[in-house]
Design a protein around this motif. Sequence first.
Motif, PDB file in Angstrom:
ATOM      1  N   TYR A 197       0.834  -1.198   0.000  1.00 49.86           N
ATOM      2  CA  TYR A 197       0.000   0.000   0.000  1.00 49.86           C
ATOM      3  C   TYR A 197       0.875   1.258   0.000  1.00 49.86           C
TER       4      TYR A 197
ATOM      5  N   VAL B 294      -3.701  10.325  -2.359  1.00 52.38           N
ATOM      6  CA  VAL B 294      -4.422   9.187  -1.775  1.00 52.38           C
ATOM      7  C   VAL B 294      -4.189   9.203  -0.268  1.00 52.38           C
TER       8      VAL B 294
ATOM      9  N   LEU C 213      -8.190   3.073   1.728  1.00 56.06           N
ATOM     10  CA  LEU C 213      -8.630   2.590   0.415  1.00 56.06           C
ATOM     11  C   LEU C 213      -8.137   1.158   0.222  1.00 56.06           C
ATOM     12  N   SER C 214      -8.756   0.459  -0.711  1.00 49.53           N
ATOM     13  CA  SER C 214      -8.235  -0.870  -1.016  1.00 49.53           C
ATOM     14  C   SER C 214      -7.038  -0.687  -1.944  1.00 49.53           C
ATOM     15  N   LYS C 215      -6.186  -1.726  -1.975  1.00 58.53           N
ATOM     16  CA  LYS C 215      -5.011  -1.648  -2.849  1.00 58.53           C
ATOM     17  C   LYS C 215      -5.447  -1.480  -4.299  1.00 58.53           C
ATOM     18  N   ALA C 216      -6.526  -2.198  -4.663  1.00 59.60           N
ATOM     19  CA  ALA C 216      -7.004  -2.140  -6.050  1.00 59.60           C
ATOM     20  C   ALA C 216      -7.413  -0.720  -6.408  1.00 59.60           C
ATOM     21  N   GLU C 217      -8.033  -0.012  -5.452  1.00 61.99           N
ATOM     22  CA  GLU C 217      -8.469   1.357  -5.714  1.00 61.99           C
ATOM     23  C   GLU C 217      -7.256   2.279  -5.923  1.00 61.99           C
TER      24      GLU C 217
ATOM     25  N   ASN D 285      -5.820   1.648  -9.290  1.00 58.83           N
ATOM     26  CA  ASN D 285      -6.611   2.275 -10.359  1.00 58.83           C
ATOM     27  C   ASN D 285      -6.362   3.775 -10.445  1.00 58.83           C
ATOM     28  N   ARG D 286      -6.223   4.406  -9.271  1.00 57.86           N
ATOM     29  CA  ARG D 286      -5.951   5.847  -9.290  1.00 57.86           C
ATOM     30  C   ARG D 286      -4.595   6.138  -9.921  1.00 57.86           C
TER      31      ARG D 286
ATOM     32  N   ARG E 164      -5.042   5.701 -13.683  1.00 59.76           N
ATOM     33  CA  ARG E 164      -5.787   6.837 -14.229  1.00 59.76           C
ATOM     34  C   ARG E 164      -4.897   8.082 -14.248  1.00 59.76           C
TER      35      ARG E 164
END
Length: 433
Positions: free
Chosen positions: A128, A142, A147-151, A154-155, A158
Amino acid sequence: MNNRIHRDLQSSKGLFQWKESGAGDPLEEVFKRALSRPKIFKNREVMRSDYVPEKLPHRDEHIRSLGEILSPTLRGSRPSNVFIYGKTGTGKTAVVKYVFKRFGEITSKEKLPLKFEYINCRIAGTEYRVLTELCGAIGVKVPFTGLSKAEVFNRLRRGLSEKGYLLVACFDEIDALVKNYGDNLLYELTRINEGFNGSGLSIIGVSNDLHFKDYLDPRVLSSLSEEELVFHPYTAIELIDILSERASEAFYEGAVPQEVINLCAALAAAEHGDARRAIDLLRVAAEVAERNGDEKVEEKHVRLAQNIIERGRVFEALSTLPLHSKLILTSLILLKRGGVGDPISGTVYQAYRELCGLIGVEPLTNRRVSSLISELDMLGVLKSDLVNRGRYGRTRKISLLTPIDEVEEVIRSDELLSTLLNHKLKIDLKRNR
Ligand SMILES: Nc1ncnc2c1ncn2[C@@H]1O[C@H](COP(=O)(O)OP(=O)(O)OP(=O)(O)O)[C@@H](O)[C@H]1O
Ligand SMILES: [Mg+2]
């Protein structure tokens, strides 16, 4: 009462006179010695292990190679991933930081959409944290947690695509990350560029663990090591150049003679050509000389420094041993105090059980304890020799190789075990003989 005030005044007057005349002032000598003490260090910072010098002798080729690999960034293309490996103290971190600094300078001068981010995975600690540091590098905010690691991933993706940055990230001590979490994150990161053109992420992985590659999935390995750089240990001659360069910045002229530099280089080269070791040796030797009030660093200071460093290393190695190995060492200390210098394994096991009982820990089986003893033997902490005891059969005789006071120091620093050092063993020590 009056009398007392009178006496106090008298004594303070006395003190004042003392200061004025200087005769017998206990601090005067201290001040005088401190101020007149010959100075050895001109700039202490230069000898710190995280200091990155302006020049890195004998690493021009590595600097050039890494520069070549990263040069496509300056023309807006994504460079290959790089895997750097080599033993400890061979300049891997210093070279990457140096190259990043120089690329950073040209990036800001030319106003290029590039980012260079150095992450030490061991210090970052978690996947993380690594992800948030990558996000931070391209200005994506962030939270530290939540938050989840996946989120977060994704950030990051992006962010890279929207901002159009090319991010070059160094994952130093990358083995720490993979050993704790596996190589999933690396797999995802090496795939993050799919669909991007121009922008994206390139990774420089750095490790001193020569078996690190065995931990990686072949797909991750092949994308991580599109390019490879190997750092060889320094020779004594190379270490002399590195130390001389440092010494000229760190010390006053004449404070560190050439013989001392040569000796530090030779001692470090005899191990495995570790520049960190050579620099530490010289720094500690200079500290010893300074504390003694000596004008110059001499061979004797280097020898003392060697002992100090060695002691520090032993302490570190022993402090990280598991509880039961430390219990075995505590048993050996108590046995020695009870007059049994080289106990046989059965006696060690009895003492060990007694200590387990005292701190309420379930003892391991004799067999497990024997294998812990073999591990300590392999580490060079103790020696376990097979001896023939006639009709009693064969057994092992255990002797500590590490000086007992050093082992005691480690046990004393352990909150749980320190109290055991005051214990007197109840088992029958005569049976050992
Ligand atoms: N060629 C060099 N010139 C000057 N100083 C150097 C050179 N190589 C290494 N050093 C210095 O030696 C010390 C150790 O180097 P560095 O931290 O780069 O080693 P490393 O290969 O990253 O080791 P580890 O695998 O333990 O992380 C640092 O203080 C660094 O500045
Ligand atoms: Mg390093």
